[in-house]
Design a protein around this motif. Structure first.
Motif, mmCIF file in Angstrom:
data_model
loop_
_atom_site.group_PDB
_atom_site.id
_atom_site.type_symbol
_atom_site.label_atom_id
_atom_site.label_comp_id
_atom_site.label_asym_id
_atom_site.label_seq_id
_atom_site.Cartn_x
_atom_site.Cartn_y
_atom_site.Cartn_z
ATOM 1 N N THR A 21 -7.676 -4.381 -7.125
ATOM 2 C CA THR A 21 -6.790 -3.504 -5.620
ATOM 3 C C THR A 21 -6.362 -4.785 -4.513
ATOM 4 O O THR A 21 -5.757 -4.387 -3.854
ATOM 5 C CB THR A 21 -7.100 -2.610 -4.727
ATOM 6 O OG1 THR A 21 -8.477 -3.051 -4.124
ATOM 7 C CG2 THR A 21 -7.867 -1.086 -5.940
ATOM 8 N N LYS A 205 4.371 -2.482 2.207
ATOM 9 C CA LYS A 205 3.463 -1.299 2.083
ATOM 10 C C LYS A 205 3.163 -0.439 1.211
ATOM 11 O O LYS A 205 4.516 -0.034 1.230
ATOM 12 C CB LYS A 205 2.594 -1.482 3.680
ATOM 13 C CG LYS A 205 2.251 -2.799 4.737
ATOM 14 C CD LYS A 205 2.533 -2.252 5.744
ATOM 15 C CE LYS A 205 1.446 -3.411 6.791
ATOM 16 N NZ LYS A 205 1.581 -2.999 8.600
ATOM 17 N N PRO A 206 2.067 -0.112 0.758
ATOM 18 C CA PRO A 206 2.522 1.116 0.014
ATOM 19 C C PRO A 206 3.096 1.896 0.925
ATOM 20 O O PRO A 206 3.640 2.803 -0.558
ATOM 21 C CB PRO A 206 0.827 1.622 -0.164
ATOM 22 C CG PRO A 206 0.288 0.442 0.006
ATOM 23 C CD PRO A 206 0.704 -0.362 0.739
ATOM 24 N N LEU A 210 6.374 3.655 -0.680
ATOM 25 C CA LEU A 210 6.441 5.590 -1.123
ATOM 26 C C LEU A 210 7.509 6.625 0.060
ATOM 27 O O LEU A 210 7.844 7.338 -0.685
ATOM 28 C CB LEU A 210 5.607 6.324 -0.647
ATOM 29 C CG LEU A 210 3.790 6.174 -2.173
ATOM 30 C CD1 LEU A 210 2.855 6.992 -0.688
ATOM 31 C CD2 LEU A 210 4.036 6.284 -2.979
ATOM 32 N N GLU A 440 5.561 10.031 -7.064
ATOM 33 C CA GLU A 440 4.751 8.601 -6.584
ATOM 34 C C GLU A 440 3.934 7.643 -7.055
ATOM 35 O O GLU A 440 4.004 6.790 -6.657
ATOM 36 C CB GLU A 440 4.527 9.664 -5.770
ATOM 37 C CG GLU A 440 5.301 10.347 -4.355
ATOM 38 C CD GLU A 440 4.634 10.966 -2.952
ATOM 39 O OE1 GLU A 440 3.227 10.301 -2.846
ATOM 40 O OE2 GLU A 440 5.500 11.276 -2.140
ATOM 41 N N LEU A 444 3.574 3.504 -7.857
ATOM 42 C CA LEU A 444 2.559 2.809 -7.103
ATOM 43 C C LEU A 444 1.530 1.893 -8.331
ATOM 44 O O LEU A 444 1.321 0.829 -8.261
ATOM 45 C CB LEU A 444 1.373 3.949 -6.421
ATOM 46 C CG LEU A 444 2.413 4.291 -4.904
ATOM 47 C CD1 LEU A 444 0.749 4.970 -4.161
ATOM 48 C CD2 LEU A 444 2.418 3.086 -4.156
ATOM 49 N N ARG A 448 1.656 -1.732 -9.147
ATOM 50 C CA ARG A 448 0.572 -1.804 -8.831
ATOM 51 C C ARG A 448 0.088 -3.039 -10.499
ATOM 52 O O ARG A 448 -0.614 -4.064 -10.858
ATOM 53 C CB ARG A 448 -0.900 -1.474 -9.421
ATOM 54 C CG ARG A 448 -2.304 -1.737 -9.184
ATOM 55 C CD ARG A 448 -2.890 -0.139 -9.684
ATOM 56 N NE ARG A 448 -3.570 -0.837 -10.986
ATOM 57 C CZ ARG A 448 -3.972 -1.078 -11.550
ATOM 58 N NH1 ARG A 448 -4.863 -2.091 -11.757
ATOM 59 N NH2 ARG A 448 -4.229 -1.518 -13.014
#
Length: 485
Positions: A21, A205-206, A210, A440, A444, A448
């Motif tokens: 991560t 930032k995630p 989103l 979503e 993401l 990633r």
């Protein structure tokens, strides 16, 4: 039994790398993998037929000797003699395919010594080497060694992969100052080229990503499932572009961030050529309009007229008789133009354009046999050139037909490759979704994947751009000092 245990251990470590991560976690797992495999020993052994290790060792010893003795004139001569990004073949791809992290220790030591030698020369006072002499040396070094560019291709919904790539580079302070984008890549280029680093760290930032994708879905659903077959420019501007890209010209963006952003657009008519918009070729053009044009997929989105700021600071049409469409149709990866404008000679490409699956460099990213794809791509490219030439000669009055033929020929005959190619995992992507709204989870995962694919290449990028980044930083400082005087 020992081999079985080692294989199982390596598999577990590779799973940790795939599910990491953060880069620090990926790096730790990659280090452990290299320690357990033969890669660690391979890196320590200088000799191999992959590069001229004898020449690199000789040059490294000379640089170290001159710097240790304080023989600055000889050091300067040695640097002048050997500032080359691929000295002795040390930049070859094969040197970065054995270890998970880095390459031969000799190469990394040599690069580090060049950097320390350059910093040493820059730190000398006027009595040993004058500021004028230093400035002249670093300008020549910059022209000789060149610099790095990041190119973001087109690719519809896969565009969020680019966000992960840029995010990974930004977090490691390795994001090149020269960035180009076409179609989906133009949106990411504009977003990262119109915000300061502080603003960007908040933007990627995630939770923020989103939030943005929820708003973006509304526009895409209207385009794809609405009553009209074409999108309204105002919808895209209001729901997507205006929130993510400030209303700046290319020159204003450069003054704000120092980044040299470039957006590719293709002509909507015959007898015109593609353009690369930036602070040099079109300083007063508004970036938002450039993005709109570069994202204008024919048949889905209407062609766009550019706008620019005039001398009175007012908005007006730019080339009012011309309309522009999707940049990936003409010059998805504008390497030659970037080389001419900025002295770029090293390229990192985030490759999400599905056409790359039919090129040599995209072989490993699809299940289709490589020979089948290579022959298919060559045949299609050759046929497109013949058909385009024939149609221009014998069907001159069929304007739309000829425009489409030219676009297809251009797409198939472009060069889809760079020094470092960063690909998504095409195996897991459903190409029926390339123009569909993403969930979503899908967004993401694409971000990633962009990070993960970049982490795999990170130490190669760091190593192969370290010298050019050092030269550019020192040159900027010297020119600022010279200007102050």
């Amino acid at each position: 039994m020992i081999f079985s245990k080692l294989f199982k251990k390596n598999t577990i470590i590779e799973d940790r790398m795939s599910n990491a991560t953060s880069y620090s976690k990926w790096h730790a797992a990659a280090t452990e993998f290299d320690d357990l495999s033969e890669a660690k020993q391979w890196k320590q052994v200088e000799g191999t037929n992959l590069y001229d290790h004898t020449q690199i060792r000789h040059r490294l010893n000379n640089l170290r000797l001159h710097r240790a003795k304080g023989d600055n004139q000889c050091l300067l001569f040695a640097l002048n003699e050997g500032l080359h990004g691929n000295m002795g073949g040390m930049g070859t791809n094969n040197l970065y395919g054995i270890a998970k992290l880095g390459t031969k220790q000799l190469i990394e030591d040599y690069v580090d010594e060049i950097v320390m030698s350059l910093q040493h020369i820059a730190s000398l006072d006027n009595e040993e080497i004058s500021d004028t002499h230093k400035l002249d040396f670093f300008r020549r070094a910059s022209a000789c060694f060149g610099r790095t560019a990041l190119m973001l291709s087109g690719g519809g919904a896969l565009g969020h992969f680019h966000v992960g790539v840029v995010k990974a580079l930004l977090e490691q302070d390795l994001l090149p100052d020269v960035i180009s984008g076409s179609s989906a890549g133009s949106m990411v280029t504009a977003m990262f080229g119109t915000h300061t680093n502080l603003e960007l760290h908040e933007l990627i930032k995630p939770a923020r990503l989103l939030s943005e994708v929820k708003k973006e879905r509304g526009w895409l659903e209207k385009v794809l499932y609405g009553r009209s077959s074409k999108a309204e420019i105002s919808d895209f501007e209001e729901l997507v572009l205006n929130r993510l890209v400030p209303d700046l010209t290319f020159q204003e963006a450069y003054e704000l961030t120092g980044r040299k952003i470039n957006i590719t657009i293709a002509p909507a008519e015959l007898h015109q050529t593609s353009r690369l918009l930036n602070a040099i070729t079109s300083p007063n053009v508004y970036i938002r309009k450039a993005v709109l044009a570069s994202c204008a997929v024919p048949g889905v989105y209407p062609s766009v007229m550019l706008e620019a700021k005039n001398v009175a600071g007012e908005r007006q049409a730019y080339l009012p008789t011309r309309r522009w469409v999707d940049g990936s149709l003409s010059d998805d990866l504008p390497a030659k133009r970037l080389a001419r404008l900025y002295g770029v000679n090293y390229y990192i490409a985030s490759m999400i354009n599905p056409i790359v699956l039919f090129t040599k460099d995209g072989w490993e990213h699809t299940r289709v046999p490589s020979l089948v794809r290579e022959l298919s791509h060559r045949a299609a490219a050759r046929s497109s050139r013949v058909i385009s030439a024939f149609s221009k000669r014998y069907t001159r009055n069929w304007t739309k037909f000829n425009v489409w033929n030219s676009m297809i020929a251009s797409v198939l005959n472009q060069e889809y490759s760079a020094n470092i190619n960063v690909y998504p995992n095409f195996h897991t992507f459903d190409f029926r979704k390339i123009l569909s709204p993403l969930t979503e989870v899908e967004l993401l995962e694409l971000v990633r994947q962009g990070e993960l694919a970049t982490w795999v290449q990170m130490e190669r990028i760091r190593n192969n751009t370290k010298v050019s980044r050092t030269i550019d930083r020192i040159l900027s400082e010297l020119e600022a000092l010279n200007f102050a005087h």
